[in-house]
Scaffold this motif. Structure first.
Motif, PDB file in Angstrom:
ATOM      1  N   LYS A   1       1.613   2.932  -6.493  1.00 17.22           N
ATOM      2  CA  LYS A   1       2.742   2.992  -6.228  1.00 17.22           C
ATOM      3  C   LYS A   1       2.766   4.757  -5.463  1.00 17.22           C
ATOM      4  O   LYS A   1       1.816   5.952  -6.511  1.00 17.22           O
ATOM      5  CB  LYS A   1       2.860   3.778  -7.915  1.00 17.22           C
ATOM      6  CG  LYS A   1       3.877   2.432  -8.107  1.00 17.22           C
ATOM      7  CD  LYS A   1       4.528   2.559  -9.653  1.00 17.22           C
ATOM      8  CE  LYS A   1       4.588   3.092 -10.900  1.00 17.22           C
ATOM      9  NZ  LYS A   1       5.179   3.315 -11.651  1.00 17.22           N
TER      10      LYS A   1
ATOM     11  N   LEU B   1       4.254   2.185   3.022  1.00 15.12           N
ATOM     12  CA  LEU B   1       4.811   1.124   2.915  1.00 15.12           C
ATOM     13  C   LEU B   1       4.315   0.046   3.298  1.00 15.12           C
ATOM     14  O   LEU B   1       4.036  -1.369   3.014  1.00 15.12           O
ATOM     15  CB  LEU B   1       6.511   0.927   2.864  1.00 15.12           C
ATOM     16  CG  LEU B   1       7.452   2.565   2.223  1.00 15.12           C
ATOM     17  CD1 LEU B   1       8.799   2.386   3.583  1.00 15.12           C
ATOM     18  CD2 LEU B   1       7.483   1.488   0.651  1.00 15.12           C
TER      19      LEU B   1
ATOM     20  N   ASP C   1       4.610   1.140  -2.682  1.00 18.19           N
ATOM     21  CA  ASP C   1       5.659   1.304  -2.998  1.00 18.19           C
ATOM     22  C   ASP C   1       5.648   2.523  -2.580  1.00 18.19           C
ATOM     23  O   ASP C   1       5.149   3.487  -3.520  1.00 18.19           O
ATOM     24  CB  ASP C   1       6.097   0.903  -4.347  1.00 18.19           C
ATOM     25  CG  ASP C   1       6.148  -0.850  -4.141  1.00 18.19           C
ATOM     26  OD1 ASP C   1       5.876  -1.449  -3.385  1.00 18.19           O
ATOM     27  OD2 ASP C   1       6.287  -0.843  -6.283  1.00 18.19           O
TER      28      ASP C   1
ATOM     29  N   TYR D   1      13.058  -1.391   3.626  1.00 19.75           N
ATOM     30  CA  TYR D   1      11.496  -1.495   2.462  1.00 19.75           C
ATOM     31  C   TYR D   1      12.466  -2.536   1.074  1.00 19.75           C
ATOM     32  O   TYR D   1      11.730  -2.839   0.210  1.00 19.75           O
ATOM     33  CB  TYR D   1      11.484  -0.825   2.487  1.00 19.75           C
ATOM     34  CG  TYR D   1      10.039  -0.509   3.769  1.00 19.75           C
ATOM     35  CD1 TYR D   1       8.696  -1.730   3.647  1.00 19.75           C
ATOM     36  CD2 TYR D   1      10.542  -0.363   5.168  1.00 19.75           C
ATOM     37  CE1 TYR D   1       8.339  -1.927   4.793  1.00 19.75           C
ATOM     38  CE2 TYR D   1       9.964  -0.325   6.233  1.00 19.75           C
ATOM     39  CZ  TYR D   1       9.016  -0.035   6.150  1.00 19.75           C
ATOM     40  OH  TYR D   1       8.203  -0.766   7.266  1.00 19.75           O
TER      41      TYR D   1
ATOM     42  N   ARG E   1      11.516  -1.242  -2.184  1.00 17.33           N
ATOM     43  CA  ARG E   1       9.990  -1.275  -2.615  1.00 17.33           C
ATOM     44  C   ARG E   1       9.802   1.288  -2.015  1.00 17.33           C
ATOM     45  O   ARG E   1       8.937   1.567  -2.310  1.00 17.33           O
ATOM     46  CB  ARG E   1       9.277  -1.595  -1.563  1.00 17.33           C
ATOM     47  CG  ARG E   1       9.366  -3.020  -2.082  1.00 17.33           C
ATOM     48  CD  ARG E   1       7.349  -3.853  -0.763  1.00 17.33           C
ATOM     49  NE  ARG E   1       6.765  -2.640  -0.056  1.00 17.33           N
ATOM     50  CZ  ARG E   1       6.488  -2.324   0.532  1.00 17.33           C
ATOM     51  NH1 ARG E   1       6.778  -3.822   1.585  1.00 17.33           N
ATOM     52  NH2 ARG E   1       5.381  -1.941   0.949  1.00 17.33           N
TER      53      ARG E   1
END
Ligand SMILES: C[S@@+](CC[C@H](N)C(=O)[O-])C[C@H]1O[C@@H](n2cnc3c(N)ncnc32)[C@H](O)[C@@H]1O
Length: 281
Positions: free
Chosen positions: A22, A38, A43, A64, A67
């Motif tokens: 993340k 990405l 994410d 996306y 995400r």
């Protein structure tokens, strides 16, 4: 001109394998970093306070899905995020799109209103000049642009009350002072250093163990702030900024600057400087 991401390979190298991680991209811009994160399987939550980037963010959101999330706010608002993240990346300063549109007033290369607001909100450069005293304006020029003869320059600017970028440029006798004067006003209009300090304050609590913070700076004033803050984390375990997780420790990541080949391809990379830290526990 489309913005070419600066030091992207070094950023990816400093982050390591981001698959399933993340990441907060604090400065979305044209989405160059965000797309790379990405595409590498991360994410991303991206921030930008410039409303002009929203169409690009919308395109990425469609591609996306969940995400990617875009937050159209200043990056100091990362302090309000819940949860913890694997990386937080700041690619500071202005984008090519901002510089290249004369109507935004960032550049002395084209004529436009003396605006300089990234967000389009608040007081623009004309208002700032109007509101500050000569001494305060001189301090802005000195502290944010290292402008020599700042007091005299501030007095000239106050007297002339420039309304456009060309009017301001015409007041500056020494060509070497033009870029520093524009930089100083831009930093003040956007409270760039305050934003950076507030955002960095929030970083330690937002990172997981092993999480990384990467900053790309473009001038010595912001680089000094990043260096000082990172040094305080790497030399002072148990920083009181981490009340919820107790003692934390950071290690520096190797710094990077662009190669000659990158600078030839993208002259805007020339003053870039990458600094990073990794939170070890
Ligand atoms: C150098 S560009 C980022 C380019 C991006 N990394 C890319 O690859 O396309 C910097 C961006 O950060 C945004 N920005 C600068 N300061 C900000 C702040 N305090 N909060 C939110 N966005 C900011 C600017 O509006 C600009 O779009």
């Amino acid at each position: 001109m489309k913005h070419i991401p600066v030091l992207l390979d070094s950023v990816m190298g400093a982050l390591g394998d981001v698959h399933g991680k993340k990441i907060i991209d604090a400065t979305f811009g044209a989405g160059g970093y965000t797309r790379a994160f990405l595409n590498a399987g991360a994410d991303v939550i991206a921030f930008d306070r410039d409303p002009n980037v929203v169409p690009d963010a919308d395109i990425i959101a469609r591609e996306y899905g969940e995400r990617f999330r875009f937050v159209p706010r200043p990056f100091s608002c990362i302090a309000e995020l819940d949860g913890v993240y694997d990386a937080i990346v700041f690619d500071l300063g202005v984008s090519s799109m901002q510089i290249d549109i004369p109507e935004r007033g960032f550049s002395f290369r084209g004529d436009g209103p003396l605006d300089m607001r990234m967000s389009g909100d608040g007081v623009d450069a004309r208002g700032l000049i109007e509101n500050l005293s000569v001494d305060e304006l001189a301090r802005v020029l000195r502290d944010y642009g290292d402008v020599r003869g700042a007091k005299r320059m501030a007095q000239n600017i106050k007297d002339a009350r420039p309304q456009t970028t060309y009017e301001l440029k015409s007041l500056i006798q020494n060509p070497h002072d033009v870029a520093p004067v524009f930089q100083a006003l831009r930093i003040a209009v956007n409270d760039e250093l305050g934003e950076l300090e507030r955002a960095l304050d929030a970083v330690p609590n937002l990172l997981v163990a092993g999480g990384r913070c990467i900053c790309i700076t473009f001038h010595s004033i912001e680089d000094r702030i990043v260096k000082k803050v990172f040094r305080s984390w790497t030399t002072a375990p148990g920083d009181p900024r981490m009340p919820t997780i107790g003692v934390a420790s950071f290690a520096p990541i190797k710094t990077a600057v662009p190669t000659d080949a990158e600078i030839n391809h993208n002259p805007r990379a020339r003053s870039a400087h990458l600094r990073g830290v990794v939170k070890s526990y």
